[in-house]
Design a protein around this motif. Structure first.
Motif, PDB file in Angstrom:
ATOM      1  N   GLU A 159      -7.962  -7.940  -3.969  1.00  0.00           N
ATOM      2  CA  GLU A 159      -6.815  -8.111  -3.074  1.00  0.00           C
ATOM      3  C   GLU A 159      -5.492  -8.051  -3.833  1.00  0.00           C
ATOM      4  OE1 GLU A 159      -7.516 -11.671  -0.805  1.00  0.00           O
ATOM      5  OE2 GLU A 159      -9.223 -10.786   0.235  1.00  0.00           O
ATOM      6  N   GLN A 160      -5.338  -6.996  -4.632  1.00  0.00           N
ATOM      7  CA  GLN A 160      -4.138  -6.787  -5.440  1.00  0.00           C
ATOM      8  C   GLN A 160      -3.319  -5.645  -4.849  1.00  0.00           C
ATOM      9  OE1 GLN A 160      -3.042  -8.649  -8.146  1.00  0.00           O
ATOM     10  NE2 GLN A 160      -4.654  -9.996  -7.351  1.00  0.00           N
ATOM     11  N   ALA A 161      -2.245  -5.988  -4.155  1.00  0.00           N
ATOM     12  CA  ALA A 161      -1.415  -4.991  -3.483  1.00  0.00           C
ATOM     13  C   ALA A 161      -0.849  -3.967  -4.459  1.00  0.00           C
ATOM     14  CB  ALA A 161      -0.284  -5.685  -2.725  1.00  0.00           C
ATOM     15  N   LEU A 187      -2.712   0.660   3.032  1.00  0.00           N
ATOM     16  CA  LEU A 187      -1.293   0.610   2.671  1.00  0.00           C
ATOM     17  C   LEU A 187      -0.434   0.125   3.826  1.00  0.00           C
ATOM     18  CD1 LEU A 187       0.433   1.195   0.187  1.00  0.00           C
ATOM     19  CD2 LEU A 187       0.863   3.470   1.125  1.00  0.00           C
ATOM     20  N   ARG A 188      -0.851   0.397   5.039  1.00  0.00           N
ATOM     21  CA  ARG A 188      -0.118  -0.107   6.200  1.00  0.00           C
ATOM     22  C   ARG A 188      -0.070  -1.628   6.196  1.00  0.00           C
ATOM     23  NH1 ARG A 188      -2.589   2.234  11.395  1.00  0.00           N
ATOM     24  NH2 ARG A 188      -0.925   0.984  12.289  1.00  0.00           N
ATOM     25  N   GLY A 189      -1.081  -2.251   5.650  1.00  0.00           N
ATOM     26  CA  GLY A 189      -1.123  -3.710   5.605  1.00  0.00           C
ATOM     27  C   GLY A 189      -0.399  -4.298   4.406  1.00  0.00           C
ATOM     28  N   VAL A 190      -0.546  -3.675   3.225  1.00  0.00           N
ATOM     29  CA  VAL A 190       0.079  -4.245   2.028  1.00  0.00           C
ATOM     30  C   VAL A 190       1.522  -3.801   1.871  1.00  0.00           C
ATOM     31  CG1 VAL A 190      -2.113  -4.494   0.808  1.00  0.00           C
ATOM     32  CG2 VAL A 190      -0.717  -2.451   0.430  1.00  0.00           C
ATOM     33  N   LEU A 209       8.294   4.415   5.303  1.00  0.00           N
ATOM     34  CA  LEU A 209       7.245   4.333   6.326  1.00  0.00           C
ATOM     35  C   LEU A 209       6.704   2.912   6.463  1.00  0.00           C
ATOM     36  CD1 LEU A 209       5.228   7.577   5.528  1.00  0.00           C
ATOM     37  CD2 LEU A 209       6.693   7.161   7.521  1.00  0.00           C
ATOM     38  N   TRP A 210       6.444   2.255   5.318  1.00  0.00           N
ATOM     39  CA  TRP A 210       5.835   0.935   5.318  1.00  0.00           C
ATOM     40  C   TRP A 210       6.573  -0.005   4.363  1.00  0.00           C
ATOM     41  CZ3 TRP A 210       1.855   4.905   4.437  1.00  0.00           C
ATOM     42  CH2 TRP A 210       1.255   5.311   5.623  1.00  0.00           C
TER      43      TRP A 210
END
Length: 169
Positions: A16-18, A77-80, A153-154
């Motif tokens: 869980e490393q962005a 990537l949309r989440g992090v 975008l994100w």
């Protein structure tokens, strides 16, 4: 870069490393573009039936690695989200992979262009060092542009444009 990118993505997901996820996905974008240029044209052999099983599995595994990895990465990537420093860490990753490629792979393979000038560019560069410096500079610019695009975008919470909410009187 592409194969190790999938491993980096998997490690980023597992721990869980962005940061690792961002770096992996940033590198997957040019990887997919290179894959389209070099692998997609070989699909013709699949249509004609003129291929060995090794070639068949090579095309299939390359397709899964590039499109599958990119698809998973884009969803995650949309989440992090993407911060303003992701491109810089992707550039550091480039230097690490270049060094590892140079130290561990045969020069004849020129993995990640870590040993020799890319074929066709020999007339433009008098030495590998000059080629590598120009390549690294261009890679840095492309990573910055790509990081900026992905951040648009994100964006992360801190880099998103904040619109003040007015209270009703």
């Amino acid at each position: 870069m592409c194969n190790i990118g999938n491993l980096l993505l998997a490690i980023g997901l597992f721990f869980e490393q962005a940061l690792l996820i961002r770096v992996a996905v940033i590198w997957m974008v040019p990887g997919v573009l290179v894959w389209v240029v070099y692998v997609v044209p070989t699909w013709g052999m699949l249509l004609t039936g003129r291929f060995t099983f090794g070639q068949f599995f090579g095309v299939i595994s390359s397709t899964l690695a590039h499109l599958g990895g990119f698809s998973v990465g884009a969803v995650v990537l949309r989440g992090v989200r993407v911060d303003s420093q992701a491109w810089f860490y992707a550039l550091l990753w480039y230097f690490v992979v270049q060094l590892v490629s140079r130290l561990t792979t045969p020069a004849a393979l020129n993995v990640n262009m870590s040993h020799n000038i890319q074929a066709g560019w020999e007339g433009s560069f008098s030495s590998y060092l000059k080629f590598w410096l120009v390549l690294s500079f261009l890679v840095g610019i492309c990573l910055w542009l790509l990081g900026s695009l992905l951040r648009m975008l994100w964006p992360t919470e801190s880099s998103a444009v904040k619109v003040p909410v007015s209270s009703s009187p």
